[in-house]
Motif scaffolding. Structure first.
Motif, short mmCIF file in Angstrom:
data_model
loop_
_atom_site.label_atom_id
_atom_site.label_comp_id
_atom_site.label_asym_id
_atom_site.label_seq_id
_atom_site.Cartn_x
_atom_site.Cartn_y
_atom_site.Cartn_z
N VAL A 73 42.16 40.31 40.38
CA VAL A 73 42.95 40.10 39.17
C VAL A 73 42.23 39.09 38.29
O VAL A 73 41.86 38.01 38.74
N THR A 74 42.02 39.46 37.02
CA THR A 74 41.40 38.55 36.06
C THR A 74 42.43 38.14 35.03
O THR A 74 42.95 38.97 34.29
N ALA A 75 42.75 36.85 35.01
CA ALA A 75 43.72 36.32 34.05
C ALA A 75 42.95 35.70 32.89
O ALA A 75 42.00 34.97 33.08
N SER A 76 43.38 36.01 31.66
CA SER A 76 42.74 35.45 30.48
C SER A 76 43.78 34.76 29.61
O SER A 76 44.96 35.10 29.64
N GLU A 77 43.34 33.77 28.86
CA GLU A 77 44.25 33.06 27.97
C GLU A 77 44.41 33.85 26.68
O GLU A 77 43.52 34.60 26.29
N PRO A 78 45.54 33.67 26.00
CA PRO A 78 45.73 34.36 24.72
C PRO A 78 44.66 33.94 23.71
O PRO A 78 44.17 32.81 23.74
N GLY A 79 44.30 34.86 22.85
CA GLY A 79 43.32 34.56 21.81
C GLY A 79 43.92 33.67 20.73
O GLY A 79 45.13 33.40 20.72
N PRO A 80 43.10 33.20 19.77
CA PRO A 80 43.59 32.34 18.70
C PRO A 80 44.68 33.03 17.89
O PRO A 80 44.55 34.19 17.53
N GLY A 81 45.76 32.33 17.66
CA GLY A 81 46.84 32.87 16.85
C GLY A 81 47.80 33.77 17.59
O GLY A 81 48.78 34.22 17.03
N ALA A 82 47.52 34.07 18.85
CA ALA A 82 48.41 34.96 19.61
C ALA A 82 49.52 34.13 20.26
O ALA A 82 49.30 33.02 20.70
N THR A 83 50.71 34.71 20.27
CA THR A 83 51.81 34.04 20.97
C THR A 83 51.80 34.49 22.42
O THR A 83 51.36 35.60 22.72
N PRO A 84 52.28 33.66 23.35
CA PRO A 84 52.25 34.05 24.76
C PRO A 84 52.94 35.38 25.03
O PRO A 84 52.49 36.14 25.84
N SER A 85 54.04 35.67 24.31
CA SER A 85 54.74 36.92 24.58
C SER A 85 53.99 38.13 24.03
O SER A 85 54.30 39.25 24.37
N ALA A 86 52.99 37.91 23.18
CA ALA A 86 52.28 39.03 22.58
C ALA A 86 51.08 39.45 23.41
O ALA A 86 50.40 40.39 23.05
N SER A 87 50.79 38.77 24.48
CA SER A 87 49.60 39.12 25.26
C SER A 87 49.93 39.22 26.74
O SER A 87 50.70 38.44 27.27
N ALA A 88 49.36 40.22 27.38
CA ALA A 88 49.48 40.33 28.83
C ALA A 88 48.47 39.37 29.45
O ALA A 88 47.51 38.97 28.81
N PRO A 89 48.66 38.98 30.70
CA PRO A 89 47.80 37.96 31.28
C PRO A 89 46.39 38.39 31.62
O PRO A 89 45.55 37.55 31.86
N GLY A 90 46.09 39.66 31.67
CA GLY A 90 44.72 40.04 32.01
C GLY A 90 44.63 41.44 32.55
O GLY A 90 45.34 42.33 32.12
N GLU A 91 43.74 41.62 33.55
CA GLU A 91 43.54 42.94 34.13
C GLU A 91 43.48 42.83 35.64
O GLU A 91 43.33 41.75 36.20
N ALA A 92 43.59 43.99 36.29
CA ALA A 92 43.56 44.00 37.76
C ALA A 92 42.73 45.18 38.25
O ALA A 92 42.80 46.27 37.69
N ARG A 93 41.94 44.94 39.28
CA ARG A 93 41.21 45.99 39.98
C ARG A 93 41.54 45.84 41.45
O ARG A 93 41.69 44.74 41.96
N THR A 94 41.63 46.95 42.15
CA THR A 94 41.99 46.89 43.56
C THR A 94 40.86 47.45 44.41
O THR A 94 40.23 48.43 44.06
N HIS A 95 40.62 46.78 45.54
CA HIS A 95 39.70 47.33 46.53
C HIS A 95 40.26 47.04 47.92
O HIS A 95 40.97 46.08 48.12
N GLY A 96 39.97 47.91 48.84
CA GLY A 96 40.41 47.70 50.22
C GLY A 96 39.38 46.88 50.96
O GLY A 96 38.20 47.15 50.87
N THR A 97 39.83 45.87 51.69
CA THR A 97 38.88 45.06 52.43
C THR A 97 38.66 45.60 53.84
O THR A 97 37.72 45.24 54.50
N ARG A 98 39.55 46.48 54.29
CA ARG A 98 39.34 47.14 55.57
C ARG A 98 39.31 48.63 55.37
O ARG A 98 38.41 49.31 55.79
N ARG A 99 40.34 49.13 54.69
CA ARG A 99 40.41 50.53 54.32
C ARG A 99 40.86 50.59 52.89
O ARG A 99 41.69 49.81 52.47
#
Length: 200
Positions: free
Chosen positions: A160-186
């Motif tokens: 999961v990569t969390a990023s801060e809102p860009g300049p001028g963006a309100t917290p409610s206008a931006s999602a926190p980031g992106e997510a990628r999934t991988h299995g560590t065993r399967r």
């Protein structure tokens, strides 16, 4: 003379009612039989970071878990687990290992966040600060042992990569980031590598 006959009578009654093994003390039986077998799978010497032993089961009998992490509208993260050959136990379940039963431990960067008895959870934003983090779901039996296959725990991890809102963006206008999934065993998890959710 009656004091010698009475113990003999009790011994005969004990043997007749329960058999010779039933009259032996518990300590004597334990010494004679050695270690008691585990009810499900095999306990391994390997342990997780918290010192809990691994309980190995055959691949065909093993539970499986997948994890999906998505940004939510309130700047947190929605976590959804997908399990196969596994059922979540109710709170207060007996502390015994039962095939395909138990709970999931949820970790962020190797730190235990919560124990889950359901497939959904909301991670608060402060648990996933700016940067890339690893959110892992690992399956445990109700006795606290970690389900394992080939000496490795049954788990799945989402990056999961969390990023801060860009300049001028309100917290409610931006999602926190992106997510990628991988299995560590399967590979069992699903992620969303294309959803960045950054403010424009």
């Amino acid at each position: 003379m009656s004091w010698t006959r009475r113990p003999l009578t009790l011994l005969v009654v004990c043997v007749l009612l329960t058999g010779a093994a039933g009259c032996a003390s518990g300590d004597a039986r334990e010494r004679g039989s050695g270690a008691s077998p585990t009810p499900v799978g095999t306990l391994l010497e390997g342990r997780d970071a918290e010192g809990r032993p691994y309980r190995q089961v055959a691949q065909r009998d093993a539970p499986d878990v997948g994890i999906e992490v998505q940004p939510d509208a309130a700047d947190g993260w929605d976590v959804r687990l997908t399990v196969r050959k596994f059922r979540f136990s109710r709170a207060g379940a007996a502390g015994a290992a039962v095939a395909g039963r138990g709970l999931a431990h949820l970790y962020v960067d190797g730190r235990l966040v919560t124990r889950l008895r359901t497939s959904e959870y909301r991670l608060a934003a402060h648990l996933v600060p700016r940067g890339t983090h690893h959110v892992t779901a690992r399956l445990y039996a109700d006795d606290g042992t970690a389900w394992a296959v080939d000496g490795r725990p049954v788990e799945s991890t989402a990056d999961v990569t969390a990023s801060e809102p860009g300049p001028g963006a309100t917290p409610s206008a931006s999602a926190p980031g992106e997510a990628r999934t991988h299995g560590t065993r399967r590979i069992g998890g699903r992620g969303s590598p294309d959803r960045a959710g950054k403010a424009s």
